[in-house]
Write a protein that holds these residues in place. Structure first.
Motif, mmCIF file in Angstrom:
data_model
loop_
_atom_site.group_PDB
_atom_site.id
_atom_site.type_symbol
_atom_site.label_atom_id
_atom_site.label_comp_id
_atom_site.label_asym_id
_atom_site.label_seq_id
_atom_site.Cartn_x
_atom_site.Cartn_y
_atom_site.Cartn_z
ATOM 1 N N ASN A 177 -18.708 10.710 0.520
ATOM 2 C CA ASN A 177 -18.612 12.151 0.774
ATOM 3 C C ASN A 177 -17.589 12.837 -0.133
ATOM 4 O OD1 ASN A 177 -20.230 12.165 3.475
ATOM 5 N ND2 ASN A 177 -18.730 10.528 3.693
ATOM 6 N N ALA A 178 -17.988 13.968 -0.689
ATOM 7 C CA ALA A 178 -17.101 14.788 -1.517
ATOM 8 C C ALA A 178 -17.029 16.190 -0.921
ATOM 9 C CB ALA A 178 -17.594 14.840 -2.957
ATOM 10 N N TYR A 179 -15.851 16.762 -0.950
ATOM 11 C CA TYR A 179 -15.619 18.048 -0.276
ATOM 12 C C TYR A 179 -15.274 19.193 -1.223
ATOM 13 C CZ TYR A 179 -15.421 15.459 4.141
ATOM 14 O OH TYR A 179 -15.738 14.676 5.226
ATOM 15 N N ASN A 180 -14.968 18.901 -2.467
ATOM 16 C CA ASN A 180 -14.423 19.931 -3.351
ATOM 17 C C ASN A 180 -15.365 20.312 -4.481
ATOM 18 O OD1 ASN A 180 -11.705 17.868 -2.875
ATOM 19 N ND2 ASN A 180 -11.654 19.972 -2.117
ATOM 20 N N SER A 181 -15.213 21.537 -4.926
ATOM 21 C CA SER A 181 -15.863 21.980 -6.146
ATOM 22 C C SER A 181 -15.321 21.157 -7.311
ATOM 23 C CB SER A 181 -15.554 23.466 -6.372
ATOM 24 O OG SER A 181 -15.674 23.799 -7.741
ATOM 25 N N PRO A 182 -16.140 20.881 -8.317
ATOM 26 C CA PRO A 182 -15.655 20.122 -9.467
ATOM 27 C C PRO A 182 -14.600 20.864 -10.277
ATOM 28 C CG PRO A 182 -17.877 20.919 -9.856
ATOM 29 C CD PRO A 182 -17.585 21.168 -8.409
ATOM 30 N N ARG B 51 -7.729 16.787 -4.408
ATOM 31 C CA ARG B 51 -9.142 16.626 -4.099
ATOM 32 C C ARG B 51 -9.326 15.723 -2.876
ATOM 33 N NH1 ARG B 51 -12.701 18.395 -7.472
ATOM 34 N NH2 ARG B 51 -14.246 16.836 -6.839
ATOM 35 N N ARG B 52 -10.433 15.916 -2.196
ATOM 36 C CA ARG B 52 -10.710 15.150 -0.979
ATOM 37 C C ARG B 52 -12.050 14.433 -1.085
ATOM 38 N NH1 ARG B 52 -11.969 17.831 4.978
ATOM 39 N NH2 ARG B 52 -12.465 15.888 6.089
ATOM 40 N N ASN B 53 -11.989 13.137 -1.018
ATOM 41 C CA ASN B 53 -13.180 12.285 -0.944
ATOM 42 C C ASN B 53 -13.017 11.341 0.242
ATOM 43 O OD1 ASN B 53 -14.107 13.115 -3.735
ATOM 44 N ND2 ASN B 53 -12.226 12.038 -4.284
ATOM 45 N N GLU B 54 -14.137 10.906 0.800
ATOM 46 C CA GLU B 54 -14.081 9.975 1.933
ATOM 47 C C GLU B 54 -15.282 9.037 1.916
ATOM 48 O OE1 GLU B 54 -12.002 13.012 5.198
ATOM 49 O OE2 GLU B 54 -14.130 12.495 5.356
ATOM 50 N N VAL B 55 -15.047 7.786 2.207
ATOM 51 C CA VAL B 55 -16.115 6.858 2.549
ATOM 52 C C VAL B 55 -16.170 6.773 4.057
ATOM 53 C CG1 VAL B 55 -16.862 4.445 2.506
ATOM 54 C CG2 VAL B 55 -15.968 5.498 0.422
ATOM 55 N N TRP B 56 -17.345 6.892 4.632
ATOM 56 C CA TRP B 56 -17.519 6.715 6.070
ATOM 57 C C TRP B 56 -18.165 5.353 6.310
ATOM 58 C CZ3 TRP B 56 -20.360 11.967 7.437
ATOM 59 C CH2 TRP B 56 -19.460 13.029 7.249
#
Length: 214
Positions: free
Chosen positions: A194-199, A205-210
């Protein structure tokens, strides 16, 4: 190389892929660029409940919600990856039975599954709450609305540009190691990137593995 390279939007907005794509259909690419730009502002995030905070991770409950998705099987070149996400942006830009424009919710999410025939990647955008029960039907046969079930996941945030499959898998392995030390078990054949931010957001920046709780 990953099917999830920050949607490849950074390169697209920088002009490299936009220039190449515009040679085939300038009107369509202008519409796509407009859709990209309109989604660079504040976006609605899917709501969740934090069930527990462990040492360096969270256990969360996500409700069952509708997601806009398209499937990519296997790992192909960058051009194929771009086309996968352009299908979703085309839907948001009005390629649906109502010619309606929608906003993109967050996160942008890859459902990663290991099946008998190999790896399968489902690229998805979260549909905003106002569109959850009233969404237009995609006109592209490769785009569909799917309802993810309620799920309990383990996750943590990490920064930077997660642009390769190896980056996502390394984070997943690291998180699994942490969870095993805490006595937690997770499903091995399915996870979400999952990525939450505009490039164009360069810091914090916020990324997450679920990882799904077993």
């Amino acid at each position: 190389m990953s099917p999830f390279t920050d949607l490849r939007v950074k390169e697209y907005l920088d002009g490299t892929d936009l220039l190449n794509a515009c040679t085939s259909n300038p009107g369509l690419e202008l519409q796509r660029f407009s859709t990209f730009a309109s989604n660079l502002g504040p976006q609605e995030e899917i709501k969740y409940t934090v069930l527990r905070r462990g040492s360096g991770y969270e256990e969360r409950l996500y409700p069952s919600k509708n997601w806009l998705c398209t499937e990519q099987k296997g790992i192909n070149g960058n051009e194929d990856q771009i086309q996968v996400f352009l299908r979703l942006f085309d839907y948001l830009g009005g390629e649906n039975d109502q010619n309606r424009k929608l906003k993109m919710g967050i996160p942008a999410s890859i459902e990663y599954k290991v099946r008998a025939e190999g790896k399968v990647y489902l690229a998805c955008f979260f549909l905003e709450e106002k569109d959850q029960s009233d969404y237009p039907t995609p006109t592209n046969k490769d785009v569909f609305i799917t309802r993810r079930p309620e799920m309990t996941v383990f996750t943590r945030k990490f920064g930077g540009y997660a642009t390769t499959e190896s980056t996502w898998m390394a984070e997943a392995d690291s998180l699994r190691t942490l969870l095993k030390l805490a006595g937690e078990n997770t499903q091995s054949d399915t996870m979400y990137w999952n990525a939450y931010n505009s490039p164009v957001k360069f810091w914090n920046r916020r990324n997450e593995v679920w990882l799904l709780k077993e």
